[in-house]
Design a protein around this motif. Structure first.
Motif, PDB file in Angstrom:
ATOM      1  N   CYS A 244       0.833  -1.203   0.000  1.00  0.00           N
ATOM      2  CA  CYS A 244       0.000   0.000   0.000  1.00  0.00           C
ATOM      3  C   CYS A 244       0.869   1.255   0.000  1.00  0.00           C
ATOM      4  CB  CYS A 244      -0.920  -0.008   1.216  1.00  0.00           C
ATOM      5  SG  CYS A 244      -2.001   1.433   1.352  1.00  0.00           S
ATOM      6  N   VAL A 245       1.890   1.271   0.855  1.00  0.00           N
ATOM      7  CA  VAL A 245       2.767   2.449   0.961  1.00  0.00           C
ATOM      8  C   VAL A 245       3.645   2.586  -0.276  1.00  0.00           C
ATOM      9  CG1 VAL A 245       4.663   3.472   2.271  1.00  0.00           C
ATOM     10  CG2 VAL A 245       2.757   2.384   3.477  1.00  0.00           C
ATOM     11  N   VAL A 246       4.270   1.478  -0.691  1.00  0.00           N
ATOM     12  CA  VAL A 246       5.184   1.533  -1.833  1.00  0.00           C
ATOM     13  C   VAL A 246       4.446   1.937  -3.110  1.00  0.00           C
ATOM     14  CG1 VAL A 246       6.669   0.149  -3.328  1.00  0.00           C
ATOM     15  CG2 VAL A 246       6.832  -0.094  -0.846  1.00  0.00           C
ATOM     16  N   ASP A 247       3.266   1.365  -3.328  1.00  0.00           N
ATOM     17  CA  ASP A 247       2.502   1.708  -4.536  1.00  0.00           C
ATOM     18  C   ASP A 247       2.167   3.194  -4.589  1.00  0.00           C
ATOM     19  OD1 ASP A 247       2.593  -0.896  -5.326  1.00  0.00           O
ATOM     20  OD2 ASP A 247       0.553  -1.404  -4.684  1.00  0.00           O
ATOM     21  N   GLN A 248       1.830   3.771  -3.450  1.00  0.00           N
ATOM     22  CA  GLN A 248       1.515   5.197  -3.429  1.00  0.00           C
ATOM     23  C   GLN A 248       2.755   6.052  -3.666  1.00  0.00           C
ATOM     24  OE1 GLN A 248      -1.476   6.628  -0.456  1.00  0.00           O
ATOM     25  NE2 GLN A 248      -1.292   4.551   0.332  1.00  0.00           N
ATOM     26  N   MET A 249       3.872   5.628  -3.092  1.00  0.00           N
ATOM     27  CA  MET A 249       5.115   6.375  -3.285  1.00  0.00           C
ATOM     28  C   MET A 249       5.548   6.331  -4.746  1.00  0.00           C
ATOM     29  SD  MET A 249       6.013   7.715  -0.413  1.00  0.00           S
ATOM     30  CE  MET A 249       5.776   7.567   1.362  1.00  0.00           C
ATOM     31  N   LEU A 250       5.335   5.194  -5.396  1.00  0.00           N
ATOM     32  CA  LEU A 250       5.703   5.079  -6.805  1.00  0.00           C
ATOM     33  C   LEU A 250       4.729   5.839  -7.699  1.00  0.00           C
ATOM     34  CD1 LEU A 250       6.731   1.301  -7.016  1.00  0.00           C
ATOM     35  CD2 LEU A 250       8.234   3.296  -6.969  1.00  0.00           C
ATOM     36  N   ALA A 251       3.459   5.866  -7.313  1.00  0.00           N
ATOM     37  CA  ALA A 251       2.464   6.579  -8.112  1.00  0.00           C
ATOM     38  C   ALA A 251       2.644   8.083  -8.008  1.00  0.00           C
ATOM     39  CB  ALA A 251       1.058   6.175  -7.665  1.00  0.00           C
ATOM     40  N   ASP A 252       3.038   8.564  -6.825  1.00  0.00           N
ATOM     41  CA  ASP A 252       3.287   9.995  -6.615  1.00  0.00           C
ATOM     42  C   ASP A 252       4.609  10.142  -5.882  1.00  0.00           C
ATOM     43  OD1 ASP A 252       3.266  12.673  -6.177  1.00  0.00           O
ATOM     44  OD2 ASP A 252       1.431  12.728  -4.971  1.00  0.00           O
ATOM     45  N   ARG A 253       5.677  10.303  -6.650  1.00  0.00           N
ATOM     46  CA  ARG A 253       7.020  10.340  -6.067  1.00  0.00           C
ATOM     47  C   ARG A 253       7.263  11.572  -5.214  1.00  0.00           C
ATOM     48  NH1 ARG A 253      10.214   6.362  -8.392  1.00  0.00           N
ATOM     49  NH2 ARG A 253       9.266   5.356 -10.190  1.00  0.00           N
ATOM     50  N   SER A 254       6.410  12.566  -5.336  1.00  0.00           N
ATOM     51  CA  SER A 254       6.573  13.770  -4.504  1.00  0.00           C
ATOM     52  C   SER A 254       6.193  13.498  -3.050  1.00  0.00           C
ATOM     53  CB  SER A 254       5.717  14.907  -5.054  1.00  0.00           C
ATOM     54  OG  SER A 254       4.331  14.616  -4.933  1.00  0.00           O
ATOM     55  N   LEU A 255       5.464  12.397  -2.785  1.00  0.00           N
ATOM     56  CA  LEU A 255       5.053  12.099  -1.415  1.00  0.00           C
ATOM     57  C   LEU A 255       6.252  11.904  -0.495  1.00  0.00           C
ATOM     58  CD1 LEU A 255       2.027   9.644  -1.850  1.00  0.00           C
ATOM     59  CD2 LEU A 255       1.983  11.924  -0.841  1.00  0.00           C
TER      60      LEU A 255
ATOM     61  N   SER B 120       0.975  12.199  11.624  1.00  0.00           N
ATOM     62  CA  SER B 120      -0.063  13.020  10.986  1.00  0.00           C
ATOM     63  C   SER B 120      -0.018  12.866   9.469  1.00  0.00           C
ATOM     64  CB  SER B 120       0.122  14.484  11.373  1.00  0.00           C
ATOM     65  OG  SER B 120      -0.794  15.303  10.693  1.00  0.00           O
ATOM     66  N   PHE B 121       1.181  12.876   8.905  1.00  0.00           N
ATOM     67  CA  PHE B 121       1.322  12.746   7.454  1.00  0.00           C
ATOM     68  C   PHE B 121       0.825  11.388   6.985  1.00  0.00           C
ATOM     69  CE2 PHE B 121       3.505  11.741   3.532  1.00  0.00           C
ATOM     70  CZ  PHE B 121       3.463  12.934   2.829  1.00  0.00           C
ATOM     71  N   PHE B 122       1.212  10.330   7.675  1.00  0.00           N
ATOM     72  CA  PHE B 122       0.805   8.985   7.255  1.00  0.00           C
ATOM     73  C   PHE B 122      -0.697   8.779   7.421  1.00  0.00           C
ATOM     74  CE2 PHE B 122       4.855   7.357   6.272  1.00  0.00           C
ATOM     75  CZ  PHE B 122       4.682   6.086   5.757  1.00  0.00           C
ATOM     76  N   ALA B 123      -1.264   9.268   8.522  1.00  0.00           N
ATOM     77  CA  ALA B 123      -2.694   9.063   8.762  1.00  0.00           C
ATOM     78  C   ALA B 123      -3.542   9.823   7.747  1.00  0.00           C
ATOM     79  CB  ALA B 123      -3.046   9.503  10.178  1.00  0.00           C
ATOM     80  N   ASN B 124      -3.063  10.973   7.301  1.00  0.00           N
ATOM     81  CA  ASN B 124      -3.856  11.803   6.379  1.00  0.00           C
ATOM     82  C   ASN B 124      -3.590  11.498   4.914  1.00  0.00           C
ATOM     83  OD1 ASN B 124      -5.072  13.227   8.500  1.00  0.00           O
ATOM     84  ND2 ASN B 124      -3.375  14.684   8.610  1.00  0.00           N
ATOM     85  N   LYS B 125      -2.360  11.099   4.572  1.00  0.00           N
ATOM     86  CA  LYS B 125      -1.977  10.971   3.166  1.00  0.00           C
ATOM     87  C   LYS B 125      -1.772   9.536   2.687  1.00  0.00           C
ATOM     88  CE  LYS B 125      -1.477  15.497   2.585  1.00  0.00           C
ATOM     89  NZ  LYS B 125      -2.315  16.275   1.644  1.00  0.00           N
ATOM     90  N   ILE B 126      -1.364   8.647   3.577  1.00  0.00           N
ATOM     91  CA  ILE B 126      -0.915   7.311   3.138  1.00  0.00           C
ATOM     92  C   ILE B 126      -1.843   6.194   3.591  1.00  0.00           C
ATOM     93  CG2 ILE B 126       1.008   5.700   3.103  1.00  0.00           C
ATOM     94  CD1 ILE B 126       1.682   8.310   1.781  1.00  0.00           C
ATOM     95  N   LEU B 127      -2.167   6.151   4.875  1.00  0.00           N
ATOM     96  CA  LEU B 127      -2.902   5.009   5.425  1.00  0.00           C
ATOM     97  C   LEU B 127      -4.274   5.419   5.951  1.00  0.00           C
ATOM     98  CD1 LEU B 127      -0.083   3.033   7.294  1.00  0.00           C
ATOM     99  CD2 LEU B 127      -1.198   2.469   5.131  1.00  0.00           C
ATOM    100  N   ASN B 128      -4.977   6.268   5.215  1.00  0.00           N
ATOM    101  CA  ASN B 128      -6.364   6.561   5.585  1.00  0.00           C
ATOM    102  C   ASN B 128      -7.274   5.475   4.995  1.00  0.00           C
ATOM    103  OD1 ASN B 128      -6.759   7.271   2.835  1.00  0.00           O
ATOM    104  ND2 ASN B 128      -6.123   9.362   3.273  1.00  0.00           N
ATOM    105  N   SER B 129      -8.541   5.521   5.361  1.00  0.00           N
ATOM    106  CA  SER B 129      -9.483   4.472   4.948  1.00  0.00           C
ATOM    107  C   SER B 129      -9.581   4.356   3.428  1.00  0.00           C
ATOM    108  CB  SER B 129     -10.866   4.761   5.536  1.00  0.00           C
ATOM    109  OG  SER B 129     -11.821   3.854   5.048  1.00  0.00           O
ATOM    110  N   GLU B 130      -9.600   5.483   2.752  1.00  0.00           N
ATOM    111  CA  GLU B 130      -9.722   5.453   1.287  1.00  0.00           C
ATOM    112  C   GLU B 130      -8.552   4.717   0.646  1.00  0.00           C
ATOM    113  OE1 GLU B 130     -10.023   8.586  -2.490  1.00  0.00           O
ATOM    114  OE2 GLU B 130      -9.899   9.320  -0.417  1.00  0.00           O
ATOM    115  N   LYS B 131      -7.321   5.013   1.116  1.00  0.00           N
ATOM    116  CA  LYS B 131      -6.140   4.365   0.544  1.00  0.00           C
ATOM    117  C   LYS B 131      -6.084   2.886   0.897  1.00  0.00           C
ATOM    118  CE  LYS B 131      -4.626   8.372  -0.940  1.00  0.00           C
ATOM    119  NZ  LYS B 131      -4.653   8.707  -2.383  1.00  0.00           N
ATOM    120  N   VAL B 132      -6.491   2.555   2.104  1.00  0.00           N
ATOM    121  CA  VAL B 132      -6.467   1.152   2.537  1.00  0.00           C
ATOM    122  C   VAL B 132      -7.436   0.310   1.708  1.00  0.00           C
ATOM    123  CG1 VAL B 132      -7.035  -0.412   4.427  1.00  0.00           C
ATOM    124  CG2 VAL B 132      -5.674   1.640   4.874  1.00  0.00           C
TER     125      VAL B 132
END
Length: 325
Positions: A35-46, A140-152
């Motif tokens: 979940c984390v790696v896919d998001q980082m690869l999709a948006d490298r600015s994260l 705060s960054f992870f809860a809001n940007k990476i591992l919120n319900s929508e991303k999970v």
């Protein structure tokens, strides 16, 4: 009405039991790493945003330290230049100062890992002293940007590594639900089609759960508390690996820029900027080593002189830097 009530009760029972099954098998239906790696690869600015948010003060220190460390080391370079009159001391000294400045700054950020008391003073890496502050920013960054319900949920429903497990779990639970409503067990083909249709509609339906899941999980607070409880050695690995990727590049860049600045100073002083030849560099190094060892430098043979006659004295460093006529 009885049928409607029975159907509503059955659906609630299905959701309740399905949720329990998800909780019991969460490791097989959801991969945090993917979940984390896919998001980082999709948006490298994260990753850059996370790095800047958690390490902004360290980055500022790395910038400001160039002034203070450079000034202090420049004083040493000036003293050396007073006793060793060679224009190349500016360039070589600049490279050493640039190298040492970035190296010291990086060391100061992450070392010592554990608080070290020397006399009345306690020393610890700048980043490690901010553990509580960084833990709050990171969580705060992870809860809001990476591992919120929508991303999970998006990861659960799209990750090819875990999606088959989710499909199997959903299909089994759906089969149990249908069996409770009807005495007949559904055929496998019909059950598979029904389950696939339901799963395909889930992405457009689960949005109603996001606020509830985010508030219930309270990931921000859980992650913050866990990070605050980390040992200094564990916490050091949160941000340092990002620096380590380019640590050598930062240090070498400091040396190159320092050498370039010294070369410009040399050009201003001598009116000429010319890189020495390999032979010239060898002579300079040989003489410097001889001086450090307290031995006279080796003398070169001059053509036409006898073996037992010493050639006229010469200064190899002066010969290298002497402008050609």
């Amino acid at each position: 009405k009885w049928k409607e009530a029975s159907l509503v009760f059955g659906m609630k029972s299905f959701l309740f039991q399905f949720t329990q099954q998800l909780q019991a098998n969460i490791q097989s239906v959801f991969s945090i790493r993917n979940c984390v790696v896919d998001q980082m690869l999709a948006d490298r600015s994260l990753l850059g945003k996370l790095f800047y948010r958690c390490g902004s003060k360290e980055l500022q220190f790395l910038t400001d330290s160039g002034l203070w460390f450079g000034f202090l080391l420049g004083i040493i370079q000036m003293i050396v230049a007073l006793f060793y009159d060679n224009p190349w001391s500016l360039s070589i000294g600049g490279a050493i100062v640039g190298f040492a400045t970035n190296w010291l700054a990086l060391k100061w950020i992450f070392e010592p890992v554990n608080p070290t008391k020397i006399g009345p003073f306690v020393f610890q890496g700048l980043f490690l002293r901010r553990q509580k502050e960084v833990a709050a920013e990171f969580s705060s960054f992870f809860a809001n940007k990476i591992l919120n319900s929508e991303k999970v949920w998006n990861s659960i429903l799209t990750d090819p590594a875990t999606l088959p497990n989710f499909n199997r779990l959903f299909t089994n639970q759906l089969s149990t639900f249908i069996t409770t409503l009807s005495p007949f067990r559904p055929q496998s083909a019909a059950l598979a089609v029904t389950a696939a249709t339901a799963i395909a509609k889930l992405p457009s339906k689960v949005f109603v759960l996001h606020n509830y899941i985010d508030n219930t999980l309270n990931l921000r607070e859980s992650l913050r508390i866990s990070m605050e409880r980390m040992t200094s050695a564990q916490f050091e690995r949160v941000l340092h690996p990002i620096f380590e990727e380019d640590e050598f590049t930062l240090i070498v860049a400091g040396a190159v820029l320092g050498f370039a600045a010294g070369l410009i100073q040399q050009g201003i002083e001598t009116g000429k900027m010319q890189l020495p030849s390999f032979r010239g560099i060898s002579k300079i190094c040989s003489k410097l080593l001889s001086r450090l060892r307290g031995k006279p430098p080796l003398k070169e043979e001059v053509p036409g002189t006898a073996d037992n006659v010493d050639p006229p004295p010469e200064d190899p460093i002066s010969e290298v830097i002497q402008p050609s006529k």
